[in-house]
Design a protein around this motif. Structure first.
Motif, short mmCIF file in Angstrom:
data_model
loop_
_atom_site.label_atom_id
_atom_site.label_comp_id
_atom_site.label_asym_id
_atom_site.label_seq_id
_atom_site.Cartn_x
_atom_site.Cartn_y
_atom_site.Cartn_z
N LEU A 280 4.11 6.34 1.99
CA LEU A 280 4.57 7.83 2.00
C LEU A 280 4.02 8.58 3.14
O LEU A 280 5.21 9.41 3.72
CB LEU A 280 4.12 8.23 0.44
CG LEU A 280 4.77 7.57 -0.67
CD1 LEU A 280 4.27 8.26 -1.97
CD2 LEU A 280 6.08 7.51 -0.71
N PRO A 281 2.68 8.80 3.36
CA PRO A 281 2.73 9.62 4.58
C PRO A 281 3.44 9.20 5.90
O PRO A 281 4.09 10.04 6.74
CB PRO A 281 1.37 9.53 4.94
CG PRO A 281 0.64 9.08 3.57
CD PRO A 281 1.90 8.25 3.10
N LEU A 282 3.55 7.95 6.02
CA LEU A 282 4.46 7.47 7.20
C LEU A 282 6.07 7.71 6.97
O LEU A 282 6.92 8.11 8.06
CB LEU A 282 4.52 5.77 7.39
CG LEU A 282 5.33 5.36 8.53
CD1 LEU A 282 5.08 5.76 9.82
CD2 LEU A 282 5.20 3.79 8.46
N VAL A 283 6.45 7.80 5.70
CA VAL A 283 7.82 8.26 5.48
C VAL A 283 7.97 9.70 5.98
O VAL A 283 8.79 9.96 6.41
CB VAL A 283 8.46 8.22 4.23
CG1 VAL A 283 9.42 8.61 3.55
CG2 VAL A 283 8.36 6.52 3.71
N ARG A 284 6.82 10.57 5.53
CA ARG A 284 7.11 11.87 5.99
C ARG A 284 7.04 12.18 7.47
O ARG A 284 8.10 12.92 7.76
CB ARG A 284 5.72 12.77 5.21
CG ARG A 284 5.84 12.60 3.61
CD ARG A 284 4.86 13.47 3.22
NE ARG A 284 4.88 13.83 1.74
CZ ARG A 284 4.08 12.77 0.87
NH1 ARG A 284 3.23 11.89 1.52
NH2 ARG A 284 4.03 12.97 -0.45
N ASP A 285 6.16 11.36 8.15
CA ASP A 285 6.34 11.44 9.43
C ASP A 285 7.70 11.11 10.06
O ASP A 285 8.17 11.68 10.98
CB ASP A 285 5.44 10.57 10.24
CG ASP A 285 3.90 11.12 9.91
OD1 ASP A 285 3.71 12.27 9.75
OD2 ASP A 285 3.05 10.38 10.30
N LEU A 286 8.35 9.88 9.50
CA LEU A 286 9.49 9.70 10.02
C LEU A 286 10.97 10.63 9.61
O LEU A 286 11.66 10.88 10.37
CB LEU A 286 9.81 8.12 9.67
CG LEU A 286 9.11 7.02 9.85
CD1 LEU A 286 9.37 5.72 9.21
CD2 LEU A 286 8.92 7.08 11.58
N VAL A 287 10.63 11.00 8.63
CA VAL A 287 11.51 12.27 8.26
C VAL A 287 11.25 13.38 9.15
O VAL A 287 12.44 13.89 9.65
CB VAL A 287 11.35 12.58 6.94
CG1 VAL A 287 12.41 14.00 6.47
CG2 VAL A 287 11.89 11.56 6.09
N ARG A 288 10.33 13.88 9.51
CA ARG A 288 10.09 14.91 10.26
C ARG A 288 10.60 14.70 11.78
O ARG A 288 11.18 15.47 12.51
CB ARG A 288 8.56 15.41 10.56
CG ARG A 288 7.90 16.34 9.46
CD ARG A 288 6.48 16.79 10.01
NE ARG A 288 5.49 15.87 10.22
CZ ARG A 288 4.68 15.54 9.38
NH1 ARG A 288 4.47 16.03 8.14
NH2 ARG A 288 3.84 14.35 9.63
N HIS A 289 10.47 13.48 12.14
CA HIS A 289 11.05 13.16 13.55
C HIS A 289 12.45 12.56 13.46
O HIS A 289 12.87 12.14 14.63
CB HIS A 289 10.22 12.14 14.20
CG HIS A 289 8.69 12.55 14.75
ND1 HIS A 289 7.77 11.75 14.82
CD2 HIS A 289 8.32 13.64 15.10
CE1 HIS A 289 6.80 12.42 15.34
NE2 HIS A 289 6.95 13.48 15.30
N GLY A 290 12.95 12.76 12.31
CA GLY A 290 14.56 12.50 12.44
C GLY A 290 14.78 10.87 12.56
O GLY A 290 16.07 10.70 12.84
N MET A 291 13.72 10.22 12.12
CA MET A 291 13.97 8.58 12.31
C MET A 291 14.17 8.18 11.11
O MET A 291 14.58 6.86 10.82
CB MET A 291 12.65 8.28 13.08
CG MET A 291 12.44 8.74 14.23
SD MET A 291 10.70 8.06 14.78
CE MET A 291 11.34 6.58 15.42
N LEU A 292 14.39 8.82 9.80
CA LEU A 292 14.46 8.62 8.53
C LEU A 292 15.37 9.65 8.01
O LEU A 292 14.56 10.90 7.85
CB LEU A 292 13.46 8.03 7.84
CG LEU A 292 13.62 7.43 6.53
CD1 LEU A 292 14.51 6.03 6.86
CD2 LEU A 292 12.06 6.95 5.86
N ASP B 91 0.79 -1.43 0.16
CA ASP B 91 -0.22 -0.11 -0.01
C ASP B 91 0.98 1.29 -0.01
O ASP B 91 1.30 1.70 1.07
CB ASP B 91 -0.88 -0.10 1.14
CG ASP B 91 -1.87 1.16 1.18
OD1 ASP B 91 -1.92 1.99 0.37
OD2 ASP B 91 -2.81 1.12 2.11
N ARG B 92 1.09 1.78 -1.28
CA ARG B 92 2.06 2.98 -1.54
C ARG B 92 1.51 4.15 -0.96
O ARG B 92 2.15 5.07 -0.34
CB ARG B 92 2.50 3.15 -2.73
CG ARG B 92 3.37 1.93 -3.28
CD ARG B 92 4.10 2.13 -4.66
NE ARG B 92 4.92 1.23 -5.20
CZ ARG B 92 6.13 1.52 -5.91
NH1 ARG B 92 6.32 2.93 -6.35
NH2 ARG B 92 6.38 0.61 -6.28
#
Length: 486
Positions: free
Chosen positions: A470-482, A465-466
């Motif tokens: 992608l929203p999860l990737v954005r959240d992880l980038v915001r939190h410095g986890m990705l 489920d792309r």
């Protein structure tokens, strides 16, 4: 009558403190870590013993930090070239050898001048009380981003704590306050620390009307409740959480493009209302990034008792009962179920765009939030610039991010119940993820773009489920986890 802490007086006082060793480091060295920690807990006896034979430094510690009455000759010797009569006239000490003001070393070998708190006064503080270094001011200092700026505004400076911290990264500092006494004591703080700060008197943003700053910090009178002013350091005279709303609404107009504003704030939790909807409604229109971080939610009864004691009012006294009753009545009339407290970070973006996020961060963590706030702004800016091409970018998982798995027994052994991504530094962000996301992150080693990793996972495990990934990737980038490979 306000003290006149002139430049000449403060220069001589500074010399006396340096000569005696009355600095943050000097006090810790004298008392030792256990006695110093006990003093911070309100247990003074160990510090009193440690300072007993310490000469002028011991006198200053007992005078200003313990609130003891000291022999006048010893006080005079400790103050060096500051005459005792001059010290009394400027409220530094009383005629009987007690501290008249709270003058204490702080952090980076600074000194802060404020009013004595309720404990050292031995009773309730007056309405124009100027608060010293407290939990709120230290919290804001730790939550403030520290990057080099040209101009900085400390709105509602109080005794000047935020401006002291700002001196480490701001070239020009302006500090405002409504209270004449706060401005007088802040002026003394700045002179004692040899800092050039522009001071301006007036309500809210009125003293800087039409001006913009690269950074604005504010520790406003954020206590919520009936519209009254018992103490200027905590009460705004506005109803409920309107003081926090006012600062959030008006701060962006005083920021340069790209400028950052940060404040402590409180907000009401009302029956049937989401706190995030409430605080985001305060934001003005236009290009703006806003990050609301909720650190705590207080029960109204506990909230009232805490703030009464903070001012030195016994909740059991007739005055305390009357104030508590009126306060609790107001909460009941307005359907208040709790009082939220936290930090707000704003950035004026001009035409660049808008990102508004509200998050709960009520777990304990050790790292200061300031670096994280700066990182959050950077990550939001990166996502704004690259959001449409996110699948084309390569990412890495920092070494401080770990995957925790909780499994439960089943007929075939163990089955995973929870997969939790946990960042072990900063504020300790956590995200629960599913197995496909865990596999995706395992492949984020900076070698392949996200779209290639998704394609490989689809080949190995079937369709993904792309739209959810992608929203999860954005959240992880915001939190410095990705972290994007830039």
């Amino acid at each position: 009558m306000q003290p006149e802490l002139s430049a000449d007086l403060c220069a001589r006082l500074r010399e006396a403190f340096l000569t005696a060793g009355y600095t943050a480091d000097g006090v810790v060295d004298l008392l030792g870590p256990p006695a110093h920690a006990a003093l911070g807990r309100g247990e003074p006896e160990a510090a009193r013993r440690a300072s007993r034979d310490a000469g002028p430094l011991g006198t200053l510690v007992r005078l200003f930090l313990l609130g003891d009455t000291e022999p006048l000759p010893a006080v005079g010797a400790a103050l060096g070239s500051v005459d005792l009569d001059e010290a009394v006239a400027n409220q530094l000490v009383t005629p009987d050898g007690r501290a008249g003001l709270d003058v204490r070393p702080y952090e980076d070998n600074w000194w802060v001048i404020a009013d004595l708190d309720a404990d050292l006064r031995g009773g309730a503080v007056p309405a124009d009380h100027v608060l010293g270094v407290g939990h709120a001011s230290v919290s804001l200092a730790r939550a403030t981003a520290r990057r080099e700026v040209d101009t900085l505004l400390d709105l509602g400076t109080g005794c000047g704590v935020q401006a002291l911290h700002a001196s480490t990264h701001a070239r020009r500092i302006t500090a405002t306050d409504l209270s004449p006494r706060a401005l007088a004591l802040a002026a003394g703080t700045f002179r004692l620390n040899e800092l050039a700060v522009e001071l301006a008197a007036g309500e809210w943003f009125d003293p800087v009307a039409g001006r913009r700053f690269d950074q604005v910090v504010c520790n406003p009178p954020f206590v919520v409740g009936p519209p009254r002013v018992d103490y200027v350091y905590r009460d705004s005279g506005l109803s409920g959480d309107e003081a926090s709303e006012l600062v959030v609404r008006r701060m962006p107009e005083h920021l340069t493009d790209g400028g950052v504003g940060q404040l402590l704030a409180s907000w009401l939790h009302r029956k049937g209302e989401d706190w995030a909807d409430r605080v985001t409604s305060w934001l003005p229109a236009g290009g703006l990034d806003a990050w609301f971080v909720q650190r705590d939610i207080a029960d109204p009864v506990l909230y009232v008792g805490t703030w009464l004691r903070d001012a030195g009012v016994d909740p059991r006294s007739p005055e305390g009962r009357a104030k508590a009753g009126a306060w609790l009545d107001w909460f009941a009339e307005h359907d208040v179920e709790g009082i939220g407290f936290g930090y707000v970070t704003l950035r004026r973006t001009g035409d660049a765009g808008r990102e508004v996020v509200c998050e709960d961060l009520r777990h304990a963590y050790d790292d200061p939030l300031g670096p994280e706030a700066a990182r959050w702004l950077d990550n939001v800016a990166w996502l704004r610039a690259h959001g449409e091409t996110l699948p084309h970018h390569r990412f890495t998982v920092p070494s401080t991010v770990v995957l925790e798995e909780v499994s439960g027994p089943d007929d075939e052994g163990w089955t995973p119940l929870v997969r939790r991504l946990h960042r072990t530094d900063g504020p300790g962000w956590q995200h629960e993820i599913d197995e496909p996301t865990a596999r995706l992150l395992a492949g984020c080693r900076g070698a392949l773009p996200l779209e290639d990793l998704l394609a490989l996972l689809e080949l190995a495990y079937g369709e993904l489920d792309r739209d959810a990934a992608l929203p999860l990737v954005r959240d992880l980038v915001r939190h410095g986890m990705l972290v994007p490979v830039r």
